[in-house]
Design a protein around this motif. Structure first.
Motif, PDB file in Angstrom:
ATOM      1  N   UNK A 212     -28.968  -5.724 -17.645  1.00 50.78           N
ATOM      2  CA  UNK A 212     -29.869  -4.883 -17.991  1.00 50.78           C
ATOM      3  C   UNK A 212     -30.580  -5.673 -17.975  1.00 50.78           C
ATOM      4  N   UNK A 213     -32.245  -4.423 -17.822  1.00 48.61           N
ATOM      5  CA  UNK A 213     -33.406  -5.602 -17.145  1.00 48.61           C
ATOM      6  C   UNK A 213     -34.131  -5.785 -18.394  1.00 48.61           C
ATOM      7  N   UNK A 214     -34.524  -5.899 -19.445  1.00 46.03           N
ATOM      8  CA  UNK A 214     -35.307  -5.625 -20.620  1.00 46.03           C
ATOM      9  C   UNK A 214     -36.873  -6.435 -20.326  1.00 46.03           C
ATOM     10  N   UNK A 215     -38.120  -5.987 -20.380  1.00 47.14           N
ATOM     11  CA  UNK A 215     -39.921  -6.461 -20.015  1.00 47.14           C
ATOM     12  C   UNK A 215     -39.628  -6.810 -21.077  1.00 47.14           C
ATOM     13  N   UNK A 216     -39.406  -8.470 -21.053  1.00 42.18           N
ATOM     14  CA  UNK A 216     -39.461  -9.555 -22.240  1.00 42.18           C
ATOM     15  C   UNK A 216     -41.381  -9.380 -22.661  1.00 42.18           C
TER      16      UNK A 216
END
Length: 334
Positions: A212-216
């Protein structure tokens, strides 16, 4: 024959792992004592520490082999261990500073799989933009199934933490990142459609589930803009919105047209599996996007999409003022 964990000592295995966790990641000034002692020591410039922890267990959170034929790699599990923890710090408006990892491994586990796990942790930290985070240590033990637990610390950098309990009537509900994609990927993995025959757009959905690609960057940005409430979407849009609404004593009302637009990119996979894509948008977790509430005066907020509004009255979640049927994921539900 592949080298297995049982053929190495704990020290030998650690010597294979830690160099991989350090590659390309500069050692942070906050780390006073790193791996090698009984515990790490961190300097806390802010005076406050944000802490979270998550666990992945084989056959509960991932399968080594899925019905579709896909084999979960160590890289997948390492990436996800980092991503879901980094996302929790992000949801508080902070930035991650350290990660400690505990591994439970059957003796038959290939050493290469464990090395790939370390590579996945490293890659997630670098590629997701957690530049200030170092892996500071961990533990390895034997067990019947693979389990990976990661604990993360973070810094608020002088800001107030953004809690779930601050949403106010009149606020705009905004979303950063994606929803539904990881759930669609999970459904494809669980299906009888052969992974090797999936179209590129479907393979991308599987990737959203595995890595997954959490929008940090979005969490600190929302905090700087004065976000009133925020949380990580890990168990589904509706369920997590209900948590925010309950904590704040408000009603979250989603815009049905915006939700429909979020479902549209999932339609091809949904048609393949005979599923309504809106089920994934409303109930699917593990994208690790951010749901936040903000005062209208800060809109538009870069990196976020307006998806609804905060209303006064009985706390809960509605879609176009109607109660939704899909309530999301529960770890202990039948």
């Amino acid at each position: 024959m592949p080298l297995t964990v049982a053929q190495l000592s704990e020290s030998d295995l650690l010597e294979r792992i830690f160099p991989r966790l350090r590659t390309g990641i500069p050692w942070q000034e906050c780390v006073v004592v790193g791996p090698g002692d009984d515990a790490a020591v961190l300097a806390v410039a802010d005076g406050r520490v944000v802490v979270s922890i998550d666990t992945q267990v084989q056959d509960m959170d991932f399968r080594l082999q899925w019905p579709s034929g896909y084999h979960t790699t160590g890289f997948d599990v390492g990436w996800k261990a980092a991503a879901q923890n980094l996302s929790d710090i992000n949801a508080m408006g902070g930035r991650a500073t350290s990660l400690a990892v505990s591994l439970t491994l059957p003796g038959s586990t290939d050493v290469q799989w464990v090395e790939d796990l370390a590579d996945g942790l490293n890659a997630a930290i670098r590629q997701l933009g957690a530049d200030g985070c170092s892996v500071i240590g961990g533990d390895i033990g034997a067990g019947a199934q693979i389990a990976v637990t990661a604990a993360v610390t973070g810094s608020l950098e002088g800001r107030k933490p953004v809690l779930r309990s601050g949403a106010q009537p009149g606020d705009v509900v905004v979303l950063a990142g994606t929803v539904g994609r990881a759930a669609a990927g999970l459904a494809l993995l669980e299906s009888t459609h052969e992974y090797s025959s999936l179209q590129a757009e479907h393979l991308n959905l599987v990737q959203n589930q595995c890595c997954p690609l959490p929008p940090l960057a979005a969490g600190p940005a929302a905090a700087e803009a004065g976000s009133t409430a925020m949380l990580d979407i890990s168990d589904g849009l509706v369920k997590d919105a209900q948590r925010l609404a309950s904590a704040s004593g408000v009603r979250i009302d989603f815009d049905p047209e915006v939700l429909s637009s979020l479902a549209e990119p999932l339609r091809s996979a949904a048609d393949l599996l005979g599923i309504d894509p809106m089920e994934w948008v409303l109930g699917g977790g593990e994208d690790h996007g951010l749901l936040a509430t903000v005062n209208p005066i800060v809109m538009p907020l870069p990196g976020f999409t307006a998806v609804g509004s905060v209303k006064a009255g009985s706390k809960g979640v509605t879609i176009g003022s109607q109660s939704p049927a899909n309530v999301g994921w529960d770890h202990f539900a039948d």
